[in-house]
Design a protein around this motif. Structure first.
Motif, short mmCIF file in Angstrom:
data_model
loop_
_atom_site.label_atom_id
_atom_site.label_comp_id
_atom_site.label_asym_id
_atom_site.label_seq_id
_atom_site.Cartn_x
_atom_site.Cartn_y
_atom_site.Cartn_z
N THR A 209 63.42 64.35 44.84
CA THR A 209 64.08 64.72 43.58
C THR A 209 65.49 65.21 43.93
OG1 THR A 209 63.52 67.07 43.55
CG2 THR A 209 61.84 65.54 42.75
N GLU B 123 66.63 68.00 43.65
CA GLU B 123 66.52 69.32 44.27
C GLU B 123 66.34 69.25 45.78
OE1 GLU B 123 66.58 69.60 40.32
OE2 GLU B 123 64.94 68.53 41.32
N ASP B 124 66.07 68.07 46.30
CA ASP B 124 65.95 67.88 47.75
C ASP B 124 67.30 67.62 48.40
OD1 ASP B 124 62.93 66.19 47.00
OD2 ASP B 124 63.09 68.15 47.97
N ALA C 67 70.22 73.89 51.15
CA ALA C 67 70.84 73.37 49.93
C ALA C 67 72.04 74.22 49.57
CB ALA C 67 69.83 73.36 48.80
N LYS D 31 72.01 78.16 48.85
CA LYS D 31 70.67 78.66 49.14
C LYS D 31 70.52 78.96 50.63
CE LYS D 31 68.33 76.44 45.27
NZ LYS D 31 67.16 75.63 44.85
#
Length: 123
Positions: A87, A89-90, A40, A43
Motif C-alpha cells: 500500500t 503506507e509502505d 517512512a 516516522k
C-alpha cells in the motif's frame, strides 16, 4: 568492517509485491543476525523482519506478519525480503542491517547498516 548493499527498490504499484536483496561483504553472513528495517518520512525506523546467524530462526513484526518473508543464503552472503500486498503506507527507505548476535529483534540491536533503498508505492 562488514558492509551491506541493498538492491531492488523502486516504484511499485499498490497491491503488488517487492523483493529486496542485500549483499554482505567484508565479513561472513553467518556471523550476523540480519534484518530489514524501514523508515517512512517523518516516522521512526521500524524493524520489519530479522533472521538469525544460521538462518534457522526468523522474526517478523506482528503488524505485518503474513505479508513478509525473509530469507538468508549464507553461502552467497545474501539476505532477501519479499513483501506482499503493498500500500502507499509502505513507501519508505528500506535498510539492511547486521548485528553480531544470534538474533536481534530491535532496531537498536543493529550496529551495521546499508545506505538504504527507496521504495515508493503508487496508488
Amino acid at each position: 568492517q562488514v558492509q551491506l548493499e541493498e538492491s531492488g527498490g523502486g516504484l511499485v504499484q499498490a497491491g503488488g509485491s517487492l523483493r529486496l536483496s542485500c549483499l554482505v561483504s567484508g565479513g561472513y553472513a553467518d556471523a550476523y543476525s540480519l534484518a530489514w528495517i524501514r523508515q517512512a518520512p517523518g516516522k521512526e525506523r521500524e524493524l520489519l523482519a530479522a533472521v538469525s546467524q544460521t538462518g534457522s530462526s526468523t522474526y517478523y513484526t506482528s503488524s505485518k506478519r503474513g505479508r513478509l518473508h525473509i530469507t538468508k543464503d549464507n553461502a552467497k552472503n545474501t539476505v532477501a525480503l519479499r513483501m506482499d500486498n503493498l500500500t502507499p503506507e509502505d513507501t519508505a527507505v528500506y535498510y539492511c542491517a547486521a548485528a553480531q548476535r544470534t538474533l536481534a529483534i530491535t532496531v537498536g540491536g543493529y550496529e551495521y547498516w546499508g545506505q538504504g533503498t527507496q521504495v515508493t508505492v503508487s496508488s
